[in-house]
Design a protein around this motif. Structure first.
Motif, PDB file in Angstrom:
ATOM      1  N   TYR A 349      32.717  57.414 108.035  1.00  0.00           N
ATOM      2  CA  TYR A 349      32.528  56.602 106.537  1.00  0.00           C
ATOM      3  C   TYR A 349      31.258  56.494 106.433  1.00  0.00           C
ATOM      4  O   TYR A 349      30.509  56.868 105.631  1.00  0.00           O
ATOM      5  CB  TYR A 349      33.651  55.797 106.497  1.00  0.00           C
ATOM      6  N   ALA A 350      30.708  55.603 107.596  1.00  0.00           N
ATOM      7  CA  ALA A 350      29.280  55.179 107.175  1.00  0.00           C
ATOM      8  C   ALA A 350      28.353  56.514 107.136  1.00  0.00           C
ATOM      9  O   ALA A 350      27.116  56.284 106.397  1.00  0.00           O
ATOM     10  CB  ALA A 350      28.850  54.228 108.521  1.00  0.00           C
ATOM     11  N   ALA A 351      28.398  57.543 107.971  1.00  0.00           N
ATOM     12  CA  ALA A 351      27.587  58.543 107.940  1.00  0.00           C
ATOM     13  C   ALA A 351      27.704  59.130 106.575  1.00  0.00           C
ATOM     14  O   ALA A 351      26.580  59.800 105.988  1.00  0.00           O
ATOM     15  CB  ALA A 351      27.734  59.438 108.977  1.00  0.00           C
ATOM     16  N   MET A 352      28.970  59.578 106.198  1.00  0.00           N
ATOM     17  CA  MET A 352      29.006  60.275 104.942  1.00  0.00           C
ATOM     18  C   MET A 352      28.380  59.262 103.723  1.00  0.00           C
ATOM     19  O   MET A 352      27.905  59.970 102.756  1.00  0.00           O
ATOM     20  CB  MET A 352      30.543  60.613 104.721  1.00  0.00           C
ATOM     21  N   SER A 353      28.836  58.049 103.559  1.00  0.00           N
ATOM     22  CA  SER A 353      28.376  57.249 102.699  1.00  0.00           C
ATOM     23  C   SER A 353      26.678  57.388 102.644  1.00  0.00           C
ATOM     24  O   SER A 353      26.087  57.099 101.625  1.00  0.00           O
ATOM     25  CB  SER A 353      28.640  55.874 102.917  1.00  0.00           C
ATOM     26  N   ALA A 354      26.035  57.093 103.558  1.00  0.00           N
ATOM     27  CA  ALA A 354      24.519  57.251 103.741  1.00  0.00           C
ATOM     28  C   ALA A 354      24.087  58.564 103.315  1.00  0.00           C
ATOM     29  O   ALA A 354      23.212  58.520 102.487  1.00  0.00           O
ATOM     30  CB  ALA A 354      24.120  57.124 105.379  1.00  0.00           C
ATOM     31  N   ALA A 355      24.807  59.738 103.583  1.00  0.00           N
ATOM     32  CA  ALA A 355      24.561  60.974 102.886  1.00  0.00           C
ATOM     33  C   ALA A 355      24.820  60.961 101.716  1.00  0.00           C
ATOM     34  O   ALA A 355      23.606  61.431 100.450  1.00  0.00           O
ATOM     35  CB  ALA A 355      25.253  62.170 103.615  1.00  0.00           C
ATOM     36  N   ALA A 356      25.846  60.291 100.997  1.00  0.00           N
ATOM     37  CA  ALA A 356      26.245  60.129  99.468  1.00  0.00           C
ATOM     38  C   ALA A 356      24.980  59.462  98.793  1.00  0.00           C
ATOM     39  O   ALA A 356      24.594  59.780  97.649  1.00  0.00           O
ATOM     40  CB  ALA A 356      27.444  59.635  99.243  1.00  0.00           C
ATOM     41  N   ALA A 357      24.395  58.329  99.644  1.00  0.00           N
ATOM     42  CA  ALA A 357      23.217  57.547  98.849  1.00  0.00           C
ATOM     43  C   ALA A 357      21.996  58.301  98.667  1.00  0.00           C
ATOM     44  O   ALA A 357      21.420  58.329  97.506  1.00  0.00           O
ATOM     45  CB  ALA A 357      23.174  56.215  99.705  1.00  0.00           C
ATOM     46  N   ARG A 358      21.907  59.172  99.698  1.00  0.00           N
ATOM     47  CA  ARG A 358      20.587  60.134  99.581  1.00  0.00           C
ATOM     48  C   ARG A 358      20.766  61.099  98.478  1.00  0.00           C
ATOM     49  O   ARG A 358      19.876  61.398  97.869  1.00  0.00           O
ATOM     50  CB  ARG A 358      20.497  60.763 100.903  1.00  0.00           C
ATOM     51  N   ASN A 360      22.744  60.869  95.828  1.00  0.00           N
ATOM     52  CA  ASN A 360      22.620  60.058  94.490  1.00  0.00           C
ATOM     53  C   ASN A 360      21.268  59.731  94.134  1.00  0.00           C
ATOM     54  O   ASN A 360      20.847  60.035  92.897  1.00  0.00           O
ATOM     55  CB  ASN A 360      23.503  59.020  94.523  1.00  0.00           C
ATOM     56  N   GLU A 361      20.418  59.495  95.131  1.00  0.00           N
ATOM     57  CA  GLU A 361      18.978  58.836  95.040  1.00  0.00           C
ATOM     58  C   GLU A 361      18.205  60.320  94.189  1.00  0.00           C
ATOM     59  O   GLU A 361      17.446  60.254  93.495  1.00  0.00           O
ATOM     60  CB  GLU A 361      18.486  58.461  95.911  1.00  0.00           C
ATOM     61  N   ARG A 362      18.361  61.416  95.303  1.00  0.00           N
ATOM     62  CA  ARG A 362      17.907  62.576  94.702  1.00  0.00           C
ATOM     63  C   ARG A 362      18.297  63.276  93.237  1.00  0.00           C
ATOM     64  O   ARG A 362      17.236  63.295  92.601  1.00  0.00           O
ATOM     65  CB  ARG A 362      18.152  63.842  95.640  1.00  0.00           C
ATOM     66  N   PHE A 363      19.585  63.001  92.898  1.00  0.00           N
ATOM     67  CA  PHE A 363      19.995  63.443  91.527  1.00  0.00           C
ATOM     68  C   PHE A 363      19.037  62.658  90.259  1.00  0.00           C
ATOM     69  O   PHE A 363      18.654  63.084  89.586  1.00  0.00           O
ATOM     70  CB  PHE A 363      21.296  63.168  91.341  1.00  0.00           C
ATOM     71  N   LEU A 364      19.135  61.111  90.848  1.00  0.00           N
ATOM     72  CA  LEU A 364      18.558  60.535  89.670  1.00  0.00           C
ATOM     73  C   LEU A 364      16.952  60.534  89.463  1.00  0.00           C
ATOM     74  O   LEU A 364      16.777  60.640  88.581  1.00  0.00           O
ATOM     75  CB  LEU A 364      18.776  58.878  90.139  1.00  0.00           C
ATOM     76  N   ARG A 365      16.485  60.981  90.692  1.00  0.00           N
ATOM     77  CA  ARG A 365      14.874  61.069  90.594  1.00  0.00           C
ATOM     78  C   ARG A 365      14.533  62.592  89.984  1.00  0.00           C
ATOM     79  O   ARG A 365      13.574  62.582  89.352  1.00  0.00           O
ATOM     80  CB  ARG A 365      14.241  61.128  91.941  1.00  0.00           C
ATOM     81  N   GLU A 366      15.623  63.489  90.261  1.00  0.00           N
ATOM     82  CA  GLU A 366      15.388  64.793  89.504  1.00  0.00           C
ATOM     83  C   GLU A 366      15.461  64.720  88.070  1.00  0.00           C
ATOM     84  O   GLU A 366      15.055  65.632  87.287  1.00  0.00           O
ATOM     85  CB  GLU A 366      16.637  65.779  90.090  1.00  0.00           C
ATOM     86  N   ASN A 367      15.960  63.540  87.504  1.00  0.00           N
ATOM     87  CA  ASN A 367      16.122  63.573  86.035  1.00  0.00           C
ATOM     88  C   ASN A 367      15.046  62.770  85.508  1.00  0.00           C
ATOM     89  O   ASN A 367      15.040  62.421  84.267  1.00  0.00           O
ATOM     90  CB  ASN A 367      17.405  62.937  85.696  1.00  0.00           C
ATOM     91  N   CYS A 368      14.068  62.412  86.279  1.00  0.00           N
ATOM     92  CA  CYS A 368      12.812  61.372  85.706  1.00  0.00           C
ATOM     93  C   CYS A 368      12.004  62.612  84.812  1.00  0.00           C
ATOM     94  O   CYS A 368      11.912  63.747  85.081  1.00  0.00           O
ATOM     95  CB  CYS A 368      12.101  60.975  86.627  1.00  0.00           C
ATOM     96  N   CYS A 369      11.452  61.782  83.589  1.00  0.00           N
ATOM     97  CA  CYS A 369      10.732  62.701  82.734  1.00  0.00           C
ATOM     98  C   CYS A 369      11.548  63.532  81.806  1.00  0.00           C
ATOM     99  O   CYS A 369      11.095  63.992  80.716  1.00  0.00           O
ATOM    100  CB  CYS A 369       9.579  63.360  83.116  1.00  0.00           C
ATOM    101  N   LYS A 370      12.940  63.458  81.966  1.00  0.00           N
ATOM    102  CA  LYS A 370      13.765  64.260  80.938  1.00  0.00           C
ATOM    103  C   LYS A 370      14.188  63.341  79.820  1.00  0.00           C
ATOM    104  O   LYS A 370      14.213  62.199  79.962  1.00  0.00           O
ATOM    105  CB  LYS A 370      14.900  64.894  81.536  1.00  0.00           C
ATOM    106  N   GLU A 371      14.659  64.063  78.758  1.00  0.00           N
ATOM    107  CA  GLU A 371      15.143  63.101  77.522  1.00  0.00           C
ATOM    108  C   GLU A 371      16.551  63.466  77.555  1.00  0.00           C
ATOM    109  O   GLU A 371      17.009  64.614  77.558  1.00  0.00           O
ATOM    110  CB  GLU A 371      14.522  63.504  76.330  1.00  0.00           C
TER     111      GLU A 371
END
Length: 425
Positions: A349-358, A360-371
């Protein structure tokens, strides 16, 4: 008399609790904010996990201790799946998933000294739960389907909900109009197995989307959790033709390992899942794919977990809900003898949750500069408004005077702590 409803579980349960509240008020009962002060307490239960059962039992017993004269009603999936066990928790009235529209009637009968005997037979038709008002949410849920016929080996819900039953398109459109009249701009279609909508009445999920999108005031239609293998090319093409449909798809994965998926009795493999994701992305450019992943299922080896972990990090998910497998009595998986220890489950659970956090962060940053057009959900701070993009991107807008239910154009400027930051254009 005053009533209160305690709700456990999924969006479908939340919708049904709102319908129960409507029915109680139409019958002359008054809502009560404090459950311990209610004359009638209705516990709407969930039985996905044993912990859900335990919460329902505790809630019933605590209510009887706090207010012995109160009428306590236990309803929902737990008593439907395990009626004998539920009967021992001390509720005055017990009914399952087919009698919720009758709860005011059952309460009146109990108060009059009549013994009520609800029917625990699984329903064969969709139960209409008429609404006179919508719940106090920015995004309004509309239940369009009940039941499931997939029989995953770990899941008890088909035994609690019965077979697939679909709501009529006319009824969906009528409720969407009610939502629009109440000021809702977005509706979320919910169901136990939403992908199977219409299979029993001669239509399909895109028809439900079209019905919900009919009112002019509804700007967005969103789908809740979907079974991926039912999203064939024709279905996706029809969904893509609906301009109000949000480009966000929550496709339940459960595992990225084929061997684990077979033991789970899921109806796809990892390669097929990726083909479905690709199909959605072709028709909905820049759509968000979110998912659920279970760790520690019976027989899951280190190699199998590693495959699932690799899949989770490489599929391009926007968000992953990680949870640990727990044994449910009455399911096929309960009979297995290769269950995983709690310690190993915790590590995975800890390992998969860490992957999930990575991820999600990647997805958020991919949307920077978009409208995006952001639907404002709340203002918990005078400094910013919080809302959602069509692709389910959570955004905080600083310096904006936008109010709840407003839709404003926003440019994303950054990301932190699980959400994006934007400025109103």
């Amino acid at each position: 008399m005053k009533y209160a409803v305690m709700t456990f579980g999924c969006k479908v349960n939340q919708y049904e609790s709102n319908a129960i509240e409507n029915a109680m008020e139409v019958a002359g009962f008054e809502p009560c904010e404090e459950p311990s002060e209610a004359d009638v307490l209705i516990v709407n239960s969930c039985t996905v996990t044993e912990n859900g059962d335990r919460k329902a039992r505790h809630c019933v017993r605590a209510a009887k201790r706090a207010n012995p004269s109160a009428v306590v009603v236990l309803t929902g999936c737990y008593p439907q799946a395990f009626p004998d066990e539920a009967a021992e928790c001390g509720a005055d009235i017990i009914c399952g998933t087919a009698e919720r529209a009758r709860i005011p009637e059952l309460v009146r009968a109990h108060l009059a000294g009549n013994t009520a005997c609800p029917d625990f037979a699984l329903p064969s038709e969709y139960e209409e739960l008429p609404l006179t008002r919508t719940a106090d949410r920015t995004r309004s849920f509309i239940k369009v389907e009940d039941g499931c016929d997939r029989y995953c080996s770990y899941c008890v819900i088909p035994y609690a909900r019965g077979r697939v039953r679909s709501r009529s398109l006319t009824s969906i459109a009528e409720e969407a109009r009610l939502c629009a009249d109440a000021g809702h701009r977005e509706v979320v279609l919910v169901g136990i197995n939403l992908s199977r909508y219409g299979s029993d009445i001669g239509c399909a999920l895109p028809d439900a989307v079209k019905a919900a999108a009919e009112p002019e005031g509804i700007v967005r239609v969103r789908l809740s959790s979907l079974e991926p293998e039912l999203l064939d090319e024709r279905t996706v093409e029809r969904l893509a033709a609906e301009p109000k449909l949000c480009p966000h798809f929550h496709l339940s994965l459960q595992s990225g390992c084929d061997a684990t998926l077979r033991r789970m009795n899921r109806h796809y493999d990892a390669a097929e899942y990726l083909r479905i994701v690709k199909r959605l992305r072709e028709h909905f450019p820049d759509c968000a794919i979110t998912t659920d992943i279970m760790v520690g299922f019976a027989g899951e080896t280190e190699e199998e977990f590693a495959q699932s972990l690799k899949f989770a990090e490489s599929a391009g998910f926007a968000r992953i809900h990680v949870f640990t497998y727990s044994v449910r009595k009455g399911t096929a998986a309960e009979k297995r003898t290769d269950h995983i220890s709690a310690a190993v489950k915790a590590e995975r659970y800890a390992a998969m949750s860490a992957a999930a956090a990575r991820v999600n962060e990647r997805f958020l940053r991919e949307n920077c500069c978009k409208e995006f057009d952001i639907l404002i959900q709340k203002r918990t701070s005078p400094d910013y408004a919080a809302g959602l993009a069509p692709n389910y991107l959570p955004v905080r807008i600083y310096g904006s005077a936008a109010k709840r239910h407003d839709i404003v154009r926003v440019r994303i400027t950054g990301a932190e702590n699980g959400y994006c930051i934007g400025v109103q254009v």
